[in-house]
Design a protein around this motif. Structure first.
Motif, short mmCIF file in Angstrom:
data_model
loop_
_atom_site.label_atom_id
_atom_site.label_comp_id
_atom_site.label_asym_id
_atom_site.label_seq_id
_atom_site.Cartn_x
_atom_site.Cartn_y
_atom_site.Cartn_z
N SER A 221 0.66 -1.26 0.02
CA SER A 221 -0.05 0.25 -0.29
C SER A 221 0.84 0.98 -0.44
O SER A 221 0.01 2.56 -0.24
N LYS A 222 2.20 1.11 0.35
CA LYS A 222 2.31 2.60 0.21
C LYS A 222 4.31 1.27 -0.22
O LYS A 222 4.83 0.65 -0.53
N GLU A 223 4.51 3.01 -1.10
CA GLU A 223 6.34 3.01 -2.12
C GLU A 223 7.17 3.62 -1.22
O GLU A 223 7.00 5.33 -0.57
N ILE A 224 8.01 3.25 -0.62
CA ILE A 224 8.91 3.80 1.08
C ILE A 224 10.88 3.82 -0.26
O ILE A 224 10.84 2.84 0.23
N ALA A 225 10.99 5.32 0.73
CA ALA A 225 12.11 5.58 -0.22
C ALA A 225 12.91 6.33 1.40
O ALA A 225 12.61 6.40 2.32
N ILE A 226 13.55 5.25 1.45
CA ILE A 226 14.29 4.38 2.61
C ILE A 226 15.50 6.30 2.43
O ILE A 226 16.64 5.02 1.64
#
Lengths: 383, 383
Positions: free
Chosen positions: B262-267
């Motif tokens: 449900s999320k695209e996460i840039a760390i």
């Protein structure tokens, strides 16, 4: 019977209002002697909660009069104020018990990053001191629960001595010390060095071999206190065996109550070149999300087992791996075993075996499946 | 426009009946020259699928005339018969195209541990050869999908040359090569060594920096084929830049379509002592199940970020970490930032920042949250 199974210990648990639910949240264990030897092991996470830093420091003297524990807040990532809160908690216990703050270990568990409400905790300390009793072990075990669905306690009878214990933990269970608080008590006569050796050896093969979700906590603590009240001095081996048995009992209870789990999975690696390599392979399997989802779906998907084994640098021939579920070999020489019968893995207990054919060492790591309930529970933890 | 965006390539995709759904499942890419230089990178999993072992072998010559790919079965953990099946597939392509089997790379994706139905696959090869066309790139991209919800293609325009590409992948996305198949084509004039350097450099900073679920596959393959049909010989730097852009585009598409996310996460890790340490820290965060569940629940639980950072051996002071969500600093000096406003992380795109205050290096790793849909999808994959 918990931590008060061993002679020379009192315990209690009260509700101080740290938990919104109003459930018990402060526990105290008091060693009434005649000895006050103690040892402990702590999380290897470099981000250590204030109570871990405090307890590591006071344990250097090898003596403890009391352990105060709270749920409802981890007191981790709370800065210098958080450490002062821990210090103040130990001070209050010391005042009430007539010892020094440096004789009091502190353990905390709950949400990371929030300071404890000291205006509730300190009166709670006063109350828990009042509640101390020779059979208060169950009350203490209840007061340290977070997402645990039941208290975890153990009693091991040695030859002339007893080891009792309590633990909490249901998430963040991994890897070097499953995330947890555990206090062990014994009425054996033992010095600090013997206790230290016993608790290190015992945790290495028990709590260090459970890996529910691969997440290492900031607060893990295992303490072992000796009162000497039995008058019996067991050999180091006898003591270690009893402590190991107590730890193993508690470790299995943690896995049995892990958040959202529908399966308790024993991953048994055989034919390894060394015990350490067996643990490495088992841990890699335990942490494979895709496999743990498949097992939740009762799908004996051995291909994902091999994919997990293949990410390690353990000694094995990639073409010579065998995999079994509940004793049924489903994969031989790294391919489907054509003679394998249908295997039923729908039960709660599952044994997953891998033979590396690379030596004679073996090890077992205990884990859980990855379930809808785990995601649900952990997506709504602080809120 | 996919792999046929570059001149000198034909492609096609057909349904051979490998998938129960009847969807396309066999793709073919043909290099019509004048050059046939090629390079590739493969999974670092020690359990390698038969097509990976085959393609690694044939690529040693640095030349490829064609790549045949199938979905509907990974042909991994299938023993010597599985390798023969791959060989037979390459042979059939070679016969139909009039080249040698050693000029044909093979890629497979799907369930591990089951042999491919060769009586369906080989006629499928005949059909896909018939279907080859100058604009068959989209058909090829569709035929390699597994749990992907849409085909992934890219086209990068260089100075006088083009890099086209297609990829598949939605699960088992990690760590060194996100689990995936990817074929890149270029009409640039380039020799094998230049292609090899370009594909290694490009994947190291793109596909190697996405980590959806921490699971490393048995089948990961990235191939780069050059036809030379543009007549343009770009510099090594120009070619690497274009290939990197193509890989980055495809990598982001993989994360965007990851199973159940449900999320695209840039760390984004800053202040690291080295780029490698930044990647290590980012990957540890990406793989923390507890945190990824919290993010799914729109809970900006920075305490779990610190707990994940603390498990690494990267250079940092445990008391000096800052954490931000979408640019809002919520944790300063490893404790709650008292001045932090409420942060909203309910959107699909999330930037999670950690400043290690240990140097000037930085790196970004892309991941997804851990959702109910992920568990659901992966608990019912083979069955």
């Amino acid at each position: 019977m918990s931590v008060t199974s061993a002679k020379g210990f009192q315990a209690g648990g009260v509700a101080a209002g740290l938990k919104p639910s109003g459930d018990p949240d402060v526990a105290l264990i008091r060693n009434t002697g005649p000895l006050d030897a103690a040892a402990g092991v702590f999380t290897t996470n470099r981000i250590k909660a204030a109570p871990v830093l405090w307890s590591q420091q006071v344990l250097k003297a090898g003596r403890l009069t009391a352990v105060v524990l709270n749920s409802g807040g981890a007191n981790a990532c709370t800065g210098p104020q958080g450490f002062q809160d821990t210090h103040a908690t130990a001070e209050r216990v010391a005042e009430r018990l007539g010892c020094g703050a440096a004789d009091v270990a502190v353990c905390s568990t709950g949400v990371i990053g929030q300071r404890l409400p000291m205006d509730a905790l300190l009166p709670g300390v006063d109350n828990v001191v009042e509640s101390l009793s020779d059979d208060g072990g169950e009350a203490a075990a209840k007061a340290i629960m977070t997402t645990d669905t039941h208290p975890k306690t153990t009693t091991v009878q040695g030859a002339g001595f007893v080891v009792g214990g309590m633990a909490k933990g249901a998430g963040m269970l991994a890897p070097a010390l499953a995330t947890m608080l555990c206090v062990l008590t014994t009425d054996a006569v033992a010095d600090t060095d013997t206790l230290d050796a016993a608790v290190r050896a015992a945790t290495a093969r028990t709590f260090d071999r459970i890996d529910s979700d691969g997440c290492l906590s900031t607060n893990d603590t295992v303490l072992l206190l000796a009162s000497g009240a039995s008058g019996t001095r067991p050999s180091a081996e006898e003591l270690e065996a009893a402590v190991t048995q107590a730890c193993q009992d508690l470790a299995r209870q943690l896995i049995g109550d892990a958040e959202g789990a529908s399966k308790e999975i024993a991953i048994r690696i055989t034919g390894a070149a060394s015990e350490q390599e067996a643990v490495t392979v088992a841990r890699s399997i335990a942490r494979n999300n895709l496999l743990m989802c498949a097992l939740f779906g009762n799908d004996a998907y051995w291909g994902r087992v091999l994919a997990a084994v293949g990410t390690t640098d353990a000694t094995f021939d990639p073409d010579q791996l065998d995999v079994s579920f509940n004793g049924v070999r489903v994969c031989k020489n790294s391919a489907a075993d054509p003679d394998a019968p249908e295997v039923d893995i729908s039960g709660r207990d599952l044994e997953l075996g891998v033979d590396l054919h690379a030596g004679n060492a073996e090890a077992t790591v205990y884990t859980n499946d990855l379930t809808l309930a785990y995601v649900h529970e952990n997506s709504a933890y602080t809120s």
